[in-house]
Design a protein around this motif. Structure first.
Motif, PDB file in Angstrom:
ATOM      1  N   VAL A  40      -4.290   4.013  -2.182  1.00  0.00           N
ATOM      2  CA  VAL A  40      -3.283   3.505  -1.249  1.00  0.00           C
ATOM      3  C   VAL A  40      -2.578   2.344  -1.940  1.00  0.00           C
ATOM      4  O   VAL A  40      -3.237   1.384  -2.370  1.00  0.00           O
ATOM      5  N   TRP A  41      -1.245   2.411  -2.047  1.00  0.00           N
ATOM      6  CA  TRP A  41      -0.444   1.426  -2.765  1.00  0.00           C
ATOM      7  C   TRP A  41       0.267   0.501  -1.783  1.00  0.00           C
ATOM      8  O   TRP A  41       0.801   0.950  -0.776  1.00  0.00           O
ATOM      9  N   VAL A  42       0.322  -0.802  -2.109  1.00  0.00           N
ATOM     10  CA  VAL A  42       0.957  -1.803  -1.241  1.00  0.00           C
ATOM     11  C   VAL A  42       1.763  -2.767  -2.106  1.00  0.00           C
ATOM     12  O   VAL A  42       1.332  -3.149  -3.202  1.00  0.00           O
ATOM     13  N   ASP A  43       2.946  -3.174  -1.608  1.00  0.00           N
ATOM     14  CA  ASP A  43       3.749  -4.162  -2.330  1.00  0.00           C
ATOM     15  C   ASP A  43       3.771  -5.500  -1.596  1.00  0.00           C
ATOM     16  O   ASP A  43       3.207  -5.642  -0.509  1.00  0.00           O
ATOM     17  N   HIS A  44       4.426  -6.500  -2.207  1.00  0.00           N
ATOM     18  CA  HIS A  44       4.571  -7.852  -1.637  1.00  0.00           C
ATOM     19  C   HIS A  44       5.999  -8.346  -1.877  1.00  0.00           C
ATOM     20  O   HIS A  44       6.235  -9.505  -2.186  1.00  0.00           O
ATOM     21  N   ALA A  45       6.972  -7.457  -1.728  1.00  0.00           N
ATOM     22  CA  ALA A  45       8.325  -7.705  -2.236  1.00  0.00           C
ATOM     23  C   ALA A  45       9.000  -8.936  -1.656  1.00  0.00           C
ATOM     24  O   ALA A  45       9.830  -9.565  -2.321  1.00  0.00           O
ATOM     25  N   LEU A  46       8.670  -9.313  -0.417  1.00  0.00           N
ATOM     26  CA  LEU A  46       9.321 -10.469   0.199  1.00  0.00           C
ATOM     27  C   LEU A  46       8.401 -11.685   0.286  1.00  0.00           C
ATOM     28  O   LEU A  46       8.662 -12.606   1.062  1.00  0.00           O
ATOM     29  N   ASN A  47       7.349 -11.698  -0.508  1.00  0.00           N
ATOM     30  CA  ASN A  47       6.502 -12.887  -0.566  1.00  0.00           C
ATOM     31  C   ASN A  47       7.300 -14.047  -1.156  1.00  0.00           C
ATOM     32  O   ASN A  47       8.160 -13.860  -2.016  1.00  0.00           O
ATOM     33  N   GLY A  48       7.023 -15.268  -0.697  1.00  0.00           N
ATOM     34  CA  GLY A  48       7.758 -16.435  -1.168  1.00  0.00           C
ATOM     35  C   GLY A  48       7.433 -16.859  -2.582  1.00  0.00           C
ATOM     36  O   GLY A  48       8.177 -17.638  -3.183  1.00  0.00           O
ATOM     37  N   ASP A  49       6.341 -16.379  -3.144  1.00  0.00           N
ATOM     38  CA  ASP A  49       5.926 -16.742  -4.501  1.00  0.00           C
ATOM     39  C   ASP A  49       6.502 -15.716  -5.482  1.00  0.00           C
ATOM     40  O   ASP A  49       6.160 -14.529  -5.414  1.00  0.00           O
ATOM     41  N   PRO A  50       7.367 -16.134  -6.408  1.00  0.00           N
ATOM     42  CA  PRO A  50       7.952 -15.176  -7.357  1.00  0.00           C
ATOM     43  C   PRO A  50       6.915 -14.394  -8.154  1.00  0.00           C
ATOM     44  O   PRO A  50       7.178 -13.252  -8.550  1.00  0.00           O
ATOM     45  N   ALA A  51       5.758 -14.986  -8.398  1.00  0.00           N
ATOM     46  CA  ALA A  51       4.717 -14.267  -9.151  1.00  0.00           C
ATOM     47  C   ALA A  51       4.116 -13.140  -8.321  1.00  0.00           C
ATOM     48  O   ALA A  51       3.839 -12.050  -8.835  1.00  0.00           O
ATOM     49  N   ILE A  52       3.933 -13.387  -7.018  1.00  0.00           N
ATOM     50  CA  ILE A  52       3.348 -12.368  -6.144  1.00  0.00           C
ATOM     51  C   ILE A  52       4.355 -11.260  -5.857  1.00  0.00           C
ATOM     52  O   ILE A  52       3.981 -10.087  -5.722  1.00  0.00           O
ATOM     53  N   GLN A  53       5.631 -11.598  -5.777  1.00  0.00           N
ATOM     54  CA  GLN A  53       6.677 -10.598  -5.534  1.00  0.00           C
ATOM     55  C   GLN A  53       6.637  -9.462  -6.552  1.00  0.00           C
ATOM     56  O   GLN A  53       6.992  -8.330  -6.247  1.00  0.00           O
ATOM     57  N   LYS A  54       6.221  -9.781  -7.740  1.00  0.00           N
ATOM     58  CA  LYS A  54       6.252  -8.813  -8.848  1.00  0.00           C
ATOM     59  C   LYS A  54       5.006  -7.933  -8.901  1.00  0.00           C
ATOM     60  O   LYS A  54       4.919  -7.037  -9.743  1.00  0.00           O
ATOM     61  N   GLN A  55       4.041  -8.170  -8.000  1.00  0.00           N
ATOM     62  CA  GLN A  55       2.762  -7.476  -8.080  1.00  0.00           C
ATOM     63  C   GLN A  55       2.591  -6.417  -6.994  1.00  0.00           C
ATOM     64  O   GLN A  55       3.140  -6.529  -5.900  1.00  0.00           O
ATOM     65  N   VAL A  56       1.804  -5.416  -7.318  1.00  0.00           N
ATOM     66  CA  VAL A  56       1.376  -4.417  -6.349  1.00  0.00           C
ATOM     67  C   VAL A  56      -0.153  -4.379  -6.351  1.00  0.00           C
ATOM     68  O   VAL A  56      -0.803  -4.830  -7.305  1.00  0.00           O
ATOM     69  N   CYS A  57      -0.707  -3.848  -5.268  1.00  0.00           N
ATOM     70  CA  CYS A  57      -2.160  -3.678  -5.162  1.00  0.00           C
ATOM     71  C   CYS A  57      -2.478  -2.237  -4.793  1.00  0.00           C
ATOM     72  O   CYS A  57      -1.716  -1.593  -4.059  1.00  0.00           O
ATOM     73  N   VAL A  58      -3.601  -1.753  -5.306  1.00  0.00           N
ATOM     74  CA  VAL A  58      -4.053  -0.391  -5.027  1.00  0.00           C
ATOM     75  C   VAL A  58      -5.472  -0.439  -4.478  1.00  0.00           C
ATOM     76  O   VAL A  58      -6.373  -1.020  -5.102  1.00  0.00           O
ATOM     77  N   PHE A  59      -5.654   0.161  -3.309  1.00  0.00           N
ATOM     78  CA  PHE A  59      -6.966   0.263  -2.676  1.00  0.00           C
ATOM     79  C   PHE A  59      -7.505   1.682  -2.849  1.00  0.00           C
ATOM     80  O   PHE A  59      -6.730   2.651  -2.876  1.00  0.00           O
ATOM     81  N   GLU A  60      -8.823   1.800  -2.937  1.00  0.00           N
ATOM     82  CA  GLU A  60      -9.449   3.107  -3.039  1.00  0.00           C
ATOM     83  C   GLU A  60      -9.771   3.626  -1.642  1.00  0.00           C
ATOM     84  O   GLU A  60     -10.430   2.941  -0.855  1.00  0.00           O
ATOM     85  N   LYS A  61      -9.332   4.834  -1.328  1.00  0.00           N
ATOM     86  CA  LYS A  61      -9.606   5.416  -0.014  1.00  0.00           C
ATOM     87  C   LYS A  61     -11.106   5.564   0.238  1.00  0.00           C
ATOM     88  O   LYS A  61     -11.587   5.302   1.348  1.00  0.00           O
ATOM     89  N   ALA A  62     -11.827   5.980  -0.775  1.00  0.00           N
ATOM     90  CA  ALA A  62     -13.261   6.262  -0.600  1.00  0.00           C
ATOM     91  C   ALA A  62     -14.094   4.993  -0.511  1.00  0.00           C
ATOM     92  O   ALA A  62     -15.237   5.031  -0.037  1.00  0.00           O
TER      93      ALA A  62
END
Length: 544
Positions: free
Chosen positions: A443-465
């Motif tokens: 499962v993929w998630v973004d942070h595109a409107l986070n106030g921190d420019p470093a976090i804006q550029k990152q994505v996170c991936v969670f494992e379903k299992a």
């Protein structure tokens, strides 16, 4: 000039005041600051491009707070500028800090929103017909594809500030064509056959692109709105008839109305006003904007969400002369959403109410309303099987760093249905999109409107299992915000937009969904401010 440090301090110190209602402000207000000749038109355009979507054409608020003079004049120009430059923790972008607005433009907007909002003109059928342009009639179009590419694996990619959509071959990663569309296309939707891509720009211009042409290009266009976000087609084929590619529908932010169009030509057929009373206080609302629209697979119906009134309309399009419509009481302010895996239940975020509204389209009634978190923003959402709770869906949030996971199976997992069963922690708020695929373990998630420019550029991936395991997070690119996910037709690649500055460099990064390793970067100079990406096959099938 106020220093950047002081602006940031003002933002932090007065963040709570930003959300104070206008009636709570002191009655003695200063006059509106002056605007030099020519500044008004410039400010109106900037507001339309960057602000109207969240704050409203009439500035009455929705995803963002209202911006009427009784409030903005009390805040004063330096404080307003601080918000514009630095953004807020609730999801407002840092327009100045990211360089999207200059210091002078930030100052201009801080002054502009202290003036009374101008009311745009109405737009009737006569004006719509004048804007209608049938470029290639249906009988002059190809009878079969004129190329040997897999057009079902094409991606329609929004090039936001360029006012274009790029058609990209999912296999070769080549740009097949860049099509001039409306400004800042919000979504692209495929016809039920998949042959046509329909786009809607924030400037209200709709285009219809034929993917069978040797070089896919638009065959019709129309401008029925001055501000819009939603478009879809008739996707029903069954005992009630075959409506494949027969109709399209557009929802306007302004004027607040719905337009039904001929599916093969975009000729406007019918206009339906969305102005009405709010569901709760029964007060008349002059600007109930049409948010998301989806096409039911159970009936010849569109599910149409009216933002400010909190009403969900089920519009039966089988007989336009004898129109039937069901109004369902939901919650303010309805925004975006999508289907569960069975496509029986439609889930839409009422983001300013911190809730998700669920509609049973088979029965045509409200199924549930539940709280998810601060300002949910699911996009179309994501469906997967949780190892403990069964079928679930999820949404990230603009206002806090979490994904709310809730059950979606009242038939076999009734005890978990429409309840939050997990909270997956992300790097922070500002999440716009979540994505998965039936073939994926992730499962993929973004942070595109986070106030921190470093976090804006990152994505996170969670494992379903293993959802309790910490996600894997990484920076996608130095060139801009990482935003929006889309799978290819095979379901083994994930495409992510890197949304940079209009005059800078942007790109699309492609990952192997199984290994999370980078496979390709599409950094063609034509890729200008990419945002949403829509794979034809997945969009037709509503796979997410």
């Amino acid at each position: 000039m106020v220093s950047r440090a002081k602006l940031a301090l003002l933002t932090l110190a007065l963040g709570a005041l930003w959300n104070v209602p206008a009636q709570a402000q002191a009655p003695a207000l200063p006059p509106a600051p002056p605007l030099a000749p020519g500044e008004l038109e410039n400010a109106k355009q900037i507001y339309f491009d960057r602000c109207a979507g969240c704050h409203g054409v009439l500035r009455k608020g929705a995803t963002g707070p209202q911006l009427l003079p009784a409030k903005t004049r009390a805040l004063t120009t330096p404080v307003l500028k601080a918000f514009i430059v630095n953004g807020t923790g609730g999801g407002m972008p840092d327009w100045g800090r990211q360089g999207i607005l200059t210091d002078a433009e930030s100052d201009l907007m801080a002054r502009y929103i202290q003036h009374d909002p101008p009311t745009p003109p109405e737009l009737g059928m006569a004006e719509m017909k004048k804007s209608w342009n049938l470029i290639i009639p249906p009988d002059k179009r190809p009878t079969k594809p004129e190329h040997d590419r897999d057009w079902q694996d094409f991606f329609a990619v929004t090039l936001r500030d360029a006012g274009q959509v790029a058609i990209i071959d999912g296999k070769t990663k080549e740009i097949v064509n860049t099509v001039k569309t409306g400004f800042a296309v919000h979504i692209s939707r495929s016809s039920f056959s998949g042959r046509y891509v329909y786009t809607i720009g924030r400037d209200g211009r709709a285009t219809m692109i034929d993917l069978w042409m040797k070089v896919p290009d638009k065959v019709a266009e129309v401008k029925p709105c001055s501000d819009a976000r939603s478009i879809d087609t008739s996707k029903y084929k069954g005992k009630h008839g075959d409506f494949t590619d027969k109709l399209a529908v557009i929802g306007c932010y302004w004027p607040p109305q719905i337009i039904v169009l001929e599916g093969n030509t975009l000729e406007p057929l019918k206009v339906i006003s969305s102005r009405s009373m709010t569901y709760d206080t029964m007060e008349y609302h002059p600007e109930p904007r049409v948010a998301s629209i989806v096409a039911s697979h159970f009936k010849p119906e569109w599910v149409i969400n009216i933002k400010e009134t909190g009403l969900i309309w089920l519009v039966d399009y089988s007989d336009l002369k004898n129109l039937k419509m069901t109004q369902i009481q939901g919650e303010k302010f309805l925004h975006d959403g999508g289907w569960d895996a069975t496509k029986r239940y439609f889930m839409v975020a009422a983001n300013m109410a911190n809730k998700v509204v669920v509609i049973d389209v088979e029965k045509g009634k409200l199924e549930a309303i539940f709280e998810s978190g601060i300002k949910p923003h699911p996009g179309r959402g994501a469906n997967w099987i949780d190892p403990k709770f069964g079928p679930v869906n999820g949404t990230p949030h603009l206002g806090e760093g979490k994904v709310a996971v809730y059950g979606t199976d009242p038939a076999k997992h009734k005890e978990h249905a429409w309840k939050n069963v997990r909270e997956l922690k992300t790097l922070g708020g500002g999440g716009l999109f979540i994505k998965t695929h039936p073939k994926s373990k992730n499962v993929w998630v973004d942070h595109a409107l986070n106030g921190d420019p470093a976090i804006q550029k990152q994505v996170c991936v969670f494992e379903k299992a293993n959802p309790e395991k910490d996600p894997k997070c990484w920076k996608v690119s130095d060139k801009g915000r990482a935003v929006h996910f889309e799978y290819n037709k095979a379901g083994d690649e994930v495409w992510i937009s890197v949304w940079g500055k209009k005059d800078g460099k942007s790109e699309i990064v492609v990952y192997d969904d199984k290994t999370l390793q980078e496979k390709a970067r599409i950094d063609d100079p034509r890729i200008i401010t990419p945002t949403g990406k829509f794979n034809v096959y997945n969009t037709v099938k509503d796979i997410y």
